[in-house]
Scaffold this motif. Structure first.
Motif, short mmCIF file in Angstrom:
data_model
loop_
_atom_site.label_atom_id
_atom_site.label_comp_id
_atom_site.label_asym_id
_atom_site.label_seq_id
_atom_site.Cartn_x
_atom_site.Cartn_y
_atom_site.Cartn_z
N ARG A 45 0.65 -1.08 0.16
CA ARG A 45 0.31 0.14 0.07
C ARG A 45 0.92 1.16 0.32
O ARG A 45 0.70 2.24 0.37
CB ARG A 45 -1.01 0.16 1.51
CG ARG A 45 -2.09 -1.10 1.30
CD ARG A 45 -3.13 -1.06 2.58
NE ARG A 45 -3.90 -0.32 2.19
CZ ARG A 45 -4.78 0.65 3.22
NH1 ARG A 45 -5.34 -0.28 3.92
NH2 ARG A 45 -5.83 1.85 2.83
N LEU A 46 2.18 0.92 -0.13
CA LEU A 46 3.40 2.00 -0.24
C LEU A 46 2.43 3.35 -0.98
O LEU A 46 2.77 4.42 -1.46
CB LEU A 46 4.85 1.71 -0.75
CG LEU A 46 5.13 1.57 1.13
CD1 LEU A 46 6.49 0.46 0.34
CD2 LEU A 46 5.38 1.72 2.03
N GLY A 47 2.06 2.39 -2.28
CA GLY A 47 1.84 3.81 -3.08
C GLY A 47 0.77 5.03 -3.28
O GLY A 47 0.74 5.58 -3.81
N GLU A 48 -0.09 4.12 -1.81
CA GLU A 48 -1.42 5.46 -1.80
C GLU A 48 -0.60 6.45 -0.93
O GLU A 48 -1.42 7.63 -0.22
CB GLU A 48 -1.63 4.35 -0.92
CG GLU A 48 -2.88 3.49 -1.51
CD GLU A 48 -3.58 2.74 -0.52
OE1 GLU A 48 -4.37 3.16 0.71
OE2 GLU A 48 -3.56 1.39 -0.39
N ILE A 49 0.27 6.34 -0.79
CA ILE A 49 1.19 7.93 0.14
C ILE A 49 1.80 8.74 -0.96
O ILE A 49 3.16 7.88 -1.39
CB ILE A 49 2.36 6.66 0.84
CG1 ILE A 49 1.11 6.70 2.72
CG2 ILE A 49 2.24 7.82 1.57
CD1 ILE A 49 1.70 5.75 3.58
N ASP A 50 1.64 10.34 -0.48
CA ASP A 50 2.14 11.07 -1.72
C ASP A 50 3.17 11.10 -0.55
O ASP A 50 2.96 11.74 0.94
CB ASP A 50 1.50 11.80 -1.42
CG ASP A 50 1.45 13.31 -2.65
OD1 ASP A 50 2.75 12.87 -3.60
OD2 ASP A 50 1.53 14.29 -2.21
N PRO A 51 4.63 11.53 -1.60
CA PRO A 51 5.76 11.59 -0.45
C PRO A 51 5.87 13.04 -0.21
O PRO A 51 6.37 13.57 1.22
CB PRO A 51 6.74 11.40 -2.11
CG PRO A 51 6.14 10.55 -2.48
CD PRO A 51 5.11 10.50 -2.51
N HIS A 52 5.38 13.60 -1.24
CA HIS A 52 5.38 15.82 -0.44
C HIS A 52 3.77 16.17 0.23
O HIS A 52 4.50 16.36 1.30
CB HIS A 52 4.35 16.43 -2.22
CG HIS A 52 4.91 17.67 -1.67
ND1 HIS A 52 5.58 18.69 -1.63
CD2 HIS A 52 3.85 19.11 -1.00
CE1 HIS A 52 5.62 19.94 -1.28
NE2 HIS A 52 3.74 20.20 -1.48
N ARG A 53 2.75 15.27 0.57
CA ARG A 53 1.74 14.90 1.44
C ARG A 53 2.97 14.71 2.85
O ARG A 53 2.69 14.99 4.17
CB ARG A 53 1.21 14.60 1.93
CG ARG A 53 -0.36 14.65 2.49
CD ARG A 53 -1.42 13.73 2.00
NE ARG A 53 -2.34 14.48 3.06
CZ ARG A 53 -3.23 13.51 3.82
NH1 ARG A 53 -3.41 11.89 2.72
NH2 ARG A 53 -4.44 13.82 4.96
N CYS A 54 3.74 13.83 2.81
CA CYS A 54 4.21 13.29 3.85
C CYS A 54 5.54 14.15 4.36
O CYS A 54 5.11 13.85 5.93
CB CYS A 54 5.31 11.59 3.56
SG CYS A 54 5.86 11.01 4.76
N ALA A 55 5.77 14.60 4.11
CA ALA A 55 7.22 15.32 4.49
C ALA A 55 6.59 16.81 4.54
O ALA A 55 7.16 16.86 5.70
CB ALA A 55 8.04 15.44 3.36
N ALA A 56 5.58 17.29 4.49
CA ALA A 56 4.70 18.18 4.31
C ALA A 56 4.38 18.15 6.42
O ALA A 56 4.16 18.95 7.30
CB ALA A 56 4.25 19.26 3.62
N ARG A 57 3.65 16.89 6.25
CA ARG A 57 2.63 16.79 7.39
C ARG A 57 3.85 16.44 8.68
O ARG A 57 3.84 16.96 9.60
CB ARG A 57 1.98 15.32 7.68
CG ARG A 57 1.26 15.46 9.16
CD ARG A 57 0.16 16.14 9.22
NE ARG A 57 -0.41 15.64 10.57
CZ ARG A 57 -0.50 16.51 11.21
NH1 ARG A 57 -0.49 18.00 11.09
NH2 ARG A 57 -1.23 15.80 12.30
N ALA A 58 4.98 15.41 8.65
CA ALA A 58 6.68 15.26 9.54
C ALA A 58 6.62 16.48 9.53
O ALA A 58 6.87 16.79 10.82
CB ALA A 58 7.37 14.54 8.22
#
Length: 349
Positions: A306-319
């Motif tokens: 399910r990794l494809g469901e995660i957007d890297p840009h959104r991941c970085a911004a939220r963290a």
């Protein structure tokens, strides 16, 4: 700010507490506060440094001389503090530092608990929680000691400018990454099993302590050069690249870990975390946003799909929003002010 005598601030490689202290001290100094970091020789930063432990002491870490050097350093540190007009002392060294802070009287003491809290520690912390503002680094950690009057909870923060998020999943390389000292509690054997089942490369980065040599020899070393690529220590650009280009960070912890700085470093790099459902991982990882949680290897295999469901840009911004320097500094400034007011209005015994 008192850190350990073992690693400089910032550390050249391993040294998560020293990274946190460096980030916090630098951000406070940037905001106009005068900060002094008391630690090991070789420490540098945009703040005053009192290097009271020689670099050669690091070789005695974990030896029979460990406790003697640590207490010698802390004696020097608190004698130094007594000779200066500080507003607050912030200790990152553990129980002996907390004891000295409790006996200090003035300035008021704040102490962050960075490690595991054994049951025998609960009574001690409950006895000193009026003299020292005790700060936890996750709600999970605080819940371990319900009898302690905690002075606050502040998540560790990272300097997001040191990381290079990868914009799209297609830019990722086909490997899993685990950044942690080699230990059964960190679960490298589980990461190896996961990589073998998925048929992907696993990059491990972490030092081997004396106490975990046997684990390394039996559970990790036989797989190096096959499924596993091992780096004893990574830092700087090499570490940033490994974090950013990994398909995922694996954190199969086998204990109630109070925090997980490596997880945060991965998330701000746009790399999702696959972690076991224990300790602070439950509150640090946001399923579907910055990673996935699972109970066992079967669950981690499913999460990998399910990794494809995660957007890297959104991941970085939220963290970055949750674990940046701003939130960490704001949290500690609030604790410092409470500590100062608490001492000012404390009734005499």
């Amino acid at each position: 700010m008192v850190v350990s005598p073992w690693y400089p601030v910032p550390p050249a490689g391993y040294g998560g507490i020293e990274v946190v202290a460096f980030n916090l001290a630098g951000e406070l100094q940037r905001r106009g506060h005068h900060v002094t970091v008391i630690g090991r020789e070789g420490s540098t930063g945009p703040f005053e440094v009192a290097a009271l432990a020689p670099a050669e002491w690091t070789g005695q870490l974990g030896t029979k001389d460990h406790i003697n050097r640590e207490t010698q350093f802390l004696h020097r540190a608190y004698e130094f503090i007594r000779g200066r007009a500080f507003d607050v002392v912030h200790d990152h060294t553990g129980f002996v530092g907390i004891l000295l802070g409790a006996l200090l009287g003035h300035p008021p003491a704040v102490a962050t608990l960075h490690g595991d809290l054994p049951g025998s520690a609960y009574d001690f912390l409950a006895e000193v929680d009026e003299e020292v503002r005790l700060v936890g680094i996750s709600r999970s950690q605080l819940a371990q000691c319900p009898t302690v009057e905690w002075g606050g909870m502040v998540y560790n923060g990272v300097d997001t400018s040191h990381y290079r998020p990868v914009a799209q999943p297609r830019e990722k390389d086909d490997y899993l990454f685990q950044l942690a000292r080699i230990s059964p509690k960190k679960g490298q054997h589980i990461s190896i099993e996961l990589a073998r089942r998925l048929g992907v490369r696993l990059v491990l980065a972490g030092k081997v302590d004396t106490a975990t040599v046997e684990y390394f020899e039996r559970q990790v070393k036989p797989h190096i050069g096959q499924v596993v690529e091992w780096h004893e220590n990574v830092s700087g650009d090499v570490k940033a690249r490994l974090l950013a280009r990994a398909r995922a960070m694996i954190n199969p912890i086998q204990w109630e870990e109070p925090f997980g700085l490596a997880m945060v470093e991965a998330m701000v790099s746009g790399t999702p975390v696959l972690a076991t459902n224990r300790g602070s991982a439950v509150e640090l990882v946001e399923p579907g946003v910055t990673g996935w949680l699972a109970d066992d290897v079967d669950g981690l295999v499913q999460a990998y799909g399910r990794l494809g469901e995660i957007d890297p840009h959104r991941c970085a911004a939220r963290a970055a929003q949750r674990f940046g320097l701003e939130q960490m500094a704001n949290g500690y400034l609030s604790v410092y002010e409470t500590a100062r007011l608490g001492q000012q209005f404390r009734k005499p015994a």
